[in-house]
Scaffold this active site. Structure first.
Site, PDB file in Angstrom:
ATOM      1  N   ASP A  65       0.830  -1.201   0.000  1.00  0.00           N
ATOM      2  CA  ASP A  65       0.000   0.000   0.000  1.00  0.00           C
ATOM      3  C   ASP A  65       0.873   1.263   0.000  1.00  0.00           C
ATOM      4  OD1 ASP A  65      -2.029   1.924   0.571  1.00  0.00           O
ATOM      5  OD2 ASP A  65      -3.181   0.409   1.665  1.00  0.00           O
ATOM      6  N   THR A 100      -7.094   3.758  -1.868  1.00  0.00           N
ATOM      7  CA  THR A 100      -6.756   2.377  -1.535  1.00  0.00           C
ATOM      8  C   THR A 100      -7.730   1.366  -2.128  1.00  0.00           C
ATOM      9  OG1 THR A 100      -5.702   3.102   0.507  1.00  0.00           O
ATOM     10  CG2 THR A 100      -6.359   0.792   0.381  1.00  0.00           C
ATOM     11  N   ASP A 149      -8.941  -4.398   5.655  1.00  0.00           N
ATOM     12  CA  ASP A 149     -10.047  -5.189   5.124  1.00  0.00           C
ATOM     13  C   ASP A 149     -10.244  -4.948   3.630  1.00  0.00           C
ATOM     14  OD1 ASP A 149     -11.184  -2.610   5.293  1.00  0.00           O
ATOM     15  OD2 ASP A 149     -12.719  -3.180   6.747  1.00  0.00           O
ATOM     16  N   ARG A 150     -10.179  -3.686   3.186  1.00  0.00           N
ATOM     17  CA  ARG A 150     -10.453  -3.406   1.782  1.00  0.00           C
ATOM     18  C   ARG A 150      -9.394  -3.987   0.856  1.00  0.00           C
ATOM     19  NH1 ARG A 150      -9.968   1.556   4.478  1.00  0.00           N
ATOM     20  NH2 ARG A 150      -8.180   2.906   3.969  1.00  0.00           N
TER      21      ARG A 150
END
Length: 558
Positions: A50, A89, A172-173
């Site tokens: 990320d 994200t 989570d995403r």
């Protein structure tokens, strides 16, 4: 002193078999050069880091000696693109294993608005099921329902139900958007260790991993010693609107049970990698008759980028630690003798906090004018024109007009709002949904895309706003810096769009291709390696040839 290799420490707690092999060791049987005739890999490892921008990869590439150095010796696309405009994200992760832009995945932002929703909270989180009683965009029931297309794992399961798909991430995403609808196991970090969908239980090994991670979260940490490689980054930066300077997080020192600090540290990535290694071992992924898919989402770089910027000492420590963590993870895979292929990319890039940018040669870097808040604009316009409130909703670049307006009121509101926004010195462009609806999705290389091309790739008519704004370069959409949130991403500019795309397999001859490719190309590239047929009419990406020379991995059927 080097940062601890947290994967190794947690792996011991998880009772993983044996120590990690040395990266220098050629573990397992000799593998000849990969050609079109080479059998399909038994395991695909998809890693998303990320906020790992192409700029960060380039800046630290010469410092890597572990896992990232290994990947940099493989097939390297240093100019990969999250081609769309809403570089957040959730949209970014939705492109990686679907082959589709957010326009088709339906994931137009981390949040979007459904003004017809029965609940008071009209904002929907990208990975929630809003039909669950009591859910809200802040306290939600996690779900993949908003992802409109299948993932690589979904397609692999459709072809062969015995294929295993496991997704574990810091967020989570990330886990959901890459794991898709049919993953065998899907989980992410939480204050209690690991968690998954509401009402679902973790497998025994996931529970063991969760307990080990919870113990790591509970334990205080004294922080890391700054190595010489990072000394030049150790400069305090005075923040706009906040007393004192930014000196980071004390080199990741934290009190026990501070989950927010844990997830914004190299420990978080180590925990995810340790859990992924444990799950692979327990499920014997890559050891059966099918090709399996292990998905790993590493989120610490993003939290550190938001909290201390991309050019501070903390980011330097994170890059070195990430390299070592990945090296330890790959060494454990090597020790199994499994034939595996790795792909690594990012969900978006990022840029540094404006205060440090101004010190480092970019004097025009700014923070967002608070007057651009959608609620403030809507209130001012509603009072001026006598229109009902609330008039305007927004989150990020998408702005939504109230559905209570008549067509005439809607036109009046737009006639007032659009010129006001277009005249603002921080706004590059304001584009309406009607304009985007007739603009085709570009088929050109992503580095040649116009602003309209970028916004169109993020536009979904059922979910996007009535109009979308694009800020000028180096305008950070955070009006006032706060603790843990001083820098961000989300723009249409290349510092947020460009990400590395790296592929590695033992025996695969390395090469570097500097021309622009896209993250939507990853799905068809990996599908070709395992002979998975695709309906190319339903994806936006194309297969990338990973074989140097006249052979073509996209046509080999391997």
């Amino acid at each position: 002193m080097k940062p601890k290799i947290w994967t190794a420490a947690l792996a011991g707690l998880l009772c993983l078999s044996g120590p990690a092999a040395s990266l220098a060791q050629d573990s397992g049987p000799l593998v000849q050069k990969v050609t079109a005739a080479t059998p399909q890999p038994k395991l695909i490892v998809m890693i998303a880091v990320d906020q790992f921008s192409a700029d960060l990869f380039a800046e630290y590439r010469s410092h890597f000696t572990g896992g990232l150095a290994r990947l940099a010796s493989g097939v390297v696309f240093p100019s990969g693109y999250q081609a769309h405009g809403a570089t957040e994200t959730c949209p970014g992760h939705s492109t990686i294993l679907t082959g589709n832009h957010p326009a088709h995945t339906g994931i137009v932002g981390n949040n979007f608005f459904d003004l017809s929703a029965a609940r008071e909270d009209k904002r929907l989180y990208c990975a929630e099921d809003e039909t669950v009683p009591g859910t809200s965009s802040k306290d939600y029931a996690p779900s993949a329902k908003h992802l409109l297309v299948p993932t690589l794992g979904d397609l692999m399961k459709d072809r062969d139900p015995k294929a295993q798909v496991v997704s574990v991430s810091g967020k989570d995403r990330s886990a959901i958007m890459m794991g898709g609808h049919k993953a065998d196991e899907l989980m992410w970090l939480a204050p209690t260790g690991l968690t998954s969908y509401r009402g679902s239980s973790l497998s025994p090994v996931a529970q063991q991993a969760s307990a080990a991670i919870a113990a790591a979260i509970a334990a205080p940490e004294p922080g890391l010693t700054l190595p010489a490689d990072c000394a030049a980054h150790d400069i305090a930066i005075p923040l706009d609107g906040r007393k004192g300077g930014i000196v980071g997080t004390g080199r990741f020192a934290r009190d026990g049970a501070d989950f927010r600090a844990f997830r914004a540290s190299p420990q978080a990535d180590g925990a995810v990698l340790a859990a992924a290694a444990a799950l692979r071992q327990a499920r014997k992924m890559g050891e059966g008759g099918s090709t399996d898919l292990l998905i790993v989402g590493l989120s610490a770089t993003d939290y550190i980028g938001h909290g201390t910027g991309t050019e501070g000492a903390e980011m330097c420590l994170q890059m070195l630690a990430l390299d070592r963590e990945l090296g330890d993870f790959f060494a454990r895979l090597d020790a199994t003798g499994i034939d595996y292929v790795v792909a690594l990319t990012a969900d978006h890039g990022g840029h540094d906090l404006p205060e440090r940018n101004r010190q480092n040669g970019w004097p025009d870097a700014q923070r967002l004018d608070p007057a651009l808040d959608p609620e403030k604009i809507g209130k001012a316009v509603a009072e001026k024109l006598g229109l009902p409130e609330p008039l305007l909703y927004g989150d990020g670049g998408d702005y939504y007009l109230s559905r209570a307006l008549t067509p005439a009121q809607r036109k009046t509101a737009l006639d007032e709002i659009l010129p006001r926004l277009r005249a603002h010195p921080q706004i590059e462009a304001v584009v309406t949904a009607d304009q985007l609806a007739v603009h085709p999705i570009s088929k050109r290389p992503a580095d040649t895309w116009t602003l309209m091309d970028k916004l169109r790739a993020s536009y979904n008519p059922a979910r996007s706003g009535d109009f979308i704004i694009a800020l000028k370069p180096r305008v950070t959409p955070i009006p006032e810096p706060g603790i843990g949130y001083v820098a961000t991403h989300g723009s249409v500019w290349d510092y947020d769009r460009r990400v590395p795309m790296l592929f590695w397999r033992k025996g695969l001859a390395g090469f570097e291709q500097p021309n622009a490719v896209m993250t939507v190309d990853i799905l068809p590239t990996l599908a070709a390696l395992i002979g998975l047929p695709l309906d190319t009419k339903n994806i936006d990406g194309r297969c990338l040839d990973l074989l140097s020379g006249p052979e073509d991995s996209c046509r080999s059927g391997h």
